[in-house]
Each structure stands twice: as C-alpha cells, then as structure tokens.
Design a protein around this motif. Structure first.
Motif, mmCIF file in Angstrom:
data_model
loop_
_atom_site.group_PDB
_atom_site.id
_atom_site.type_symbol
_atom_site.label_atom_id
_atom_site.label_comp_id
_atom_site.label_asym_id
_atom_site.label_seq_id
_atom_site.Cartn_x
_atom_site.Cartn_y
_atom_site.Cartn_z
ATOM 1 N N GLU A 247 14.053 16.387 -9.462
ATOM 2 C CA GLU A 247 15.367 15.910 -9.889
ATOM 3 C C GLU A 247 16.356 15.832 -8.725
ATOM 4 N N LYS A 248 15.861 15.279 -7.607
ATOM 5 C CA LYS A 248 16.673 15.080 -6.417
ATOM 6 C C LYS A 248 16.680 13.587 -6.086
ATOM 7 N N THR A 249 17.656 13.167 -5.304
ATOM 8 C CA THR A 249 17.766 11.753 -4.952
ATOM 9 C C THR A 249 17.425 11.523 -3.489
ATOM 10 N N SER A 250 17.198 10.271 -3.155
ATOM 11 C CA SER A 250 16.947 9.925 -1.755
ATOM 12 C C SER A 250 18.208 10.162 -0.917
ATOM 13 N N ILE A 251 19.372 10.005 -1.523
ATOM 14 C CA ILE A 251 20.623 10.270 -0.807
ATOM 15 C C ILE A 251 20.721 11.754 -0.464
ATOM 16 N N TRP A 252 20.362 12.611 -1.400
ATOM 17 C CA TRP A 252 20.348 14.056 -1.153
ATOM 18 C C TRP A 252 19.404 14.376 0.009
ATOM 19 N N LEU A 253 18.197 13.800 -0.035
ATOM 20 C CA LEU A 253 17.219 14.058 1.022
ATOM 21 C C LEU A 253 17.740 13.588 2.373
ATOM 22 N N ALA A 254 18.335 12.409 2.411
ATOM 23 C CA ALA A 254 18.886 11.877 3.661
ATOM 24 C C ALA A 254 19.916 12.836 4.255
ATOM 25 N N LYS B 138 0.851 -1.181 0.000
ATOM 26 C CA LYS B 138 0.000 0.000 0.000
ATOM 27 C C LYS B 138 0.886 1.230 0.000
ATOM 28 N N LYS B 139 0.639 2.155 -0.905
ATOM 29 C CA LYS B 139 1.447 3.368 -0.992
ATOM 30 C C LYS B 139 0.766 4.488 -0.220
ATOM 31 N N TYR B 140 1.454 4.952 0.828
ATOM 32 C CA TYR B 140 0.919 6.030 1.655
ATOM 33 C C TYR B 140 1.575 7.367 1.342
ATOM 34 N N ASN B 141 2.817 7.318 0.843
ATOM 35 C CA ASN B 141 3.491 8.574 0.555
ATOM 36 C C ASN B 141 3.979 8.603 -0.889
ATOM 37 N N LYS B 142 4.269 9.825 -1.351
ATOM 38 C CA LYS B 142 4.748 10.033 -2.713
ATOM 39 C C LYS B 142 6.141 10.662 -2.687
ATOM 40 N N ILE B 143 6.928 10.341 -1.682
ATOM 41 C CA ILE B 143 8.253 10.945 -1.553
ATOM 42 C C ILE B 143 9.093 10.663 -2.793
ATOM 43 N N LYS B 144 9.082 9.430 -3.263
ATOM 44 C CA LYS B 144 9.895 9.051 -4.422
ATOM 45 C C LYS B 144 9.512 9.862 -5.660
ATOM 46 N N TRP C 130 11.393 4.673 2.963
ATOM 47 C CA TRP C 130 10.234 5.558 2.819
ATOM 48 C C TRP C 130 9.846 5.663 1.348
ATOM 49 N N CYS C 131 10.845 5.788 0.484
ATOM 50 C CA CYS C 131 10.590 5.936 -0.954
ATOM 51 C C CYS C 131 9.913 4.714 -1.550
ATOM 52 N N THR C 132 10.197 3.554 -1.014
ATOM 53 C CA THR C 132 9.565 2.326 -1.512
ATOM 54 C C THR C 132 8.310 1.967 -0.719
ATOM 55 N N ASN C 133 7.962 2.792 0.251
ATOM 56 C CA ASN C 133 6.793 2.588 1.107
ATOM 57 C C ASN C 133 6.894 1.320 1.944
ATOM 58 N N ASP C 134 8.117 0.855 2.196
ATOM 59 C CA ASP C 134 8.306 -0.266 3.116
ATOM 60 C C ASP C 134 8.054 0.171 4.552
ATOM 61 N N MET C 135 8.273 1.448 4.824
ATOM 62 C CA MET C 135 7.954 2.043 6.119
ATOM 63 C C MET C 135 7.627 3.510 5.879
ATOM 64 N N GLN C 136 7.061 4.154 6.901
ATOM 65 C CA GLN C 136 6.626 5.536 6.754
ATOM 66 C C GLN C 136 7.358 6.438 7.749
ATOM 67 N N PRO C 137 7.628 7.680 7.333
ATOM 68 C CA PRO C 137 8.238 8.618 8.274
ATOM 69 C C PRO C 137 7.213 9.080 9.310
ATOM 70 N N LEU D 10 1.546 12.940 0.475
ATOM 71 C CA LEU D 10 0.654 11.835 0.841
ATOM 72 C C LEU D 10 -0.268 11.454 -0.300
ATOM 73 N N THR D 11 -0.592 10.171 -0.356
ATOM 74 C CA THR D 11 -1.587 9.717 -1.324
ATOM 75 C C THR D 11 -2.959 9.823 -0.690
ATOM 76 N N GLU D 12 -3.969 9.789 -1.520
ATOM 77 C CA GLU D 12 -5.338 9.881 -0.986
ATOM 78 C C GLU D 12 -5.820 8.536 -0.507
#
Length: 65
Positions: free
Chosen positions: A16-23, A3-9, A36-43, A63-65
């Motif tokens: 045009e940013k990476t997850s490494i940049w965000l981290a 289930k996708k709860y976030n749209k961070i990815k 978080w990007c793969t929705n395996d867990m949520q922030p 967030l997704t609806e």
C-alpha cells in the motif's frame, strides 16, 4: 508486448505504497520510478538492492523469473 523484469509496482501495491513515496525514500525522480514500475526501463543492481532495503524485502522478490 513489454517484457516484465521487475515486480516493483506489484510489491508497492501489496505494501500500500506509491511510486511517489518510493521516489522520495530513495532520492530518485518520480518519473524514473514510474518507468521502473511500468518496466519501460530497469533500475541498476545497486538501486534494486536499495529499493529492496527500503521495502524491507529480499531483492529476489522484486524480480520476475
């Protein structure tokens, strides 16, 4: 199916940013942000707001609806 709860990815891709940049920006481990990007867990709510501030968007846009 995950289930996708976030749209961070997708927001990172749009900006045009990476997850490494965000981290690095928010002081979190890159593997945590990746999960978080793969929705395996949520922030947490606090972290979600920090991510939104860092990306200069509304928290609702992460967030997704």
């Amino acid at each position: 199916m995950i289930k996708k709860y976030n749209k961070i990815k997708s927001v990172l891709a749009e900006q045009e940013k990476t997850s490494i940049w965000l981290a690095e920006q928010i002081g979190k481990d890159k593997s945590t942000v990746s999960r978080w990007c793969t929705n395996d867990m949520q922030p947490s709510i606090e972290t979600l707001f920090l991510i939104a501030k860092t990306l200069e968007i509304s928290p609702k846009e992460l967030l997704t609806e």
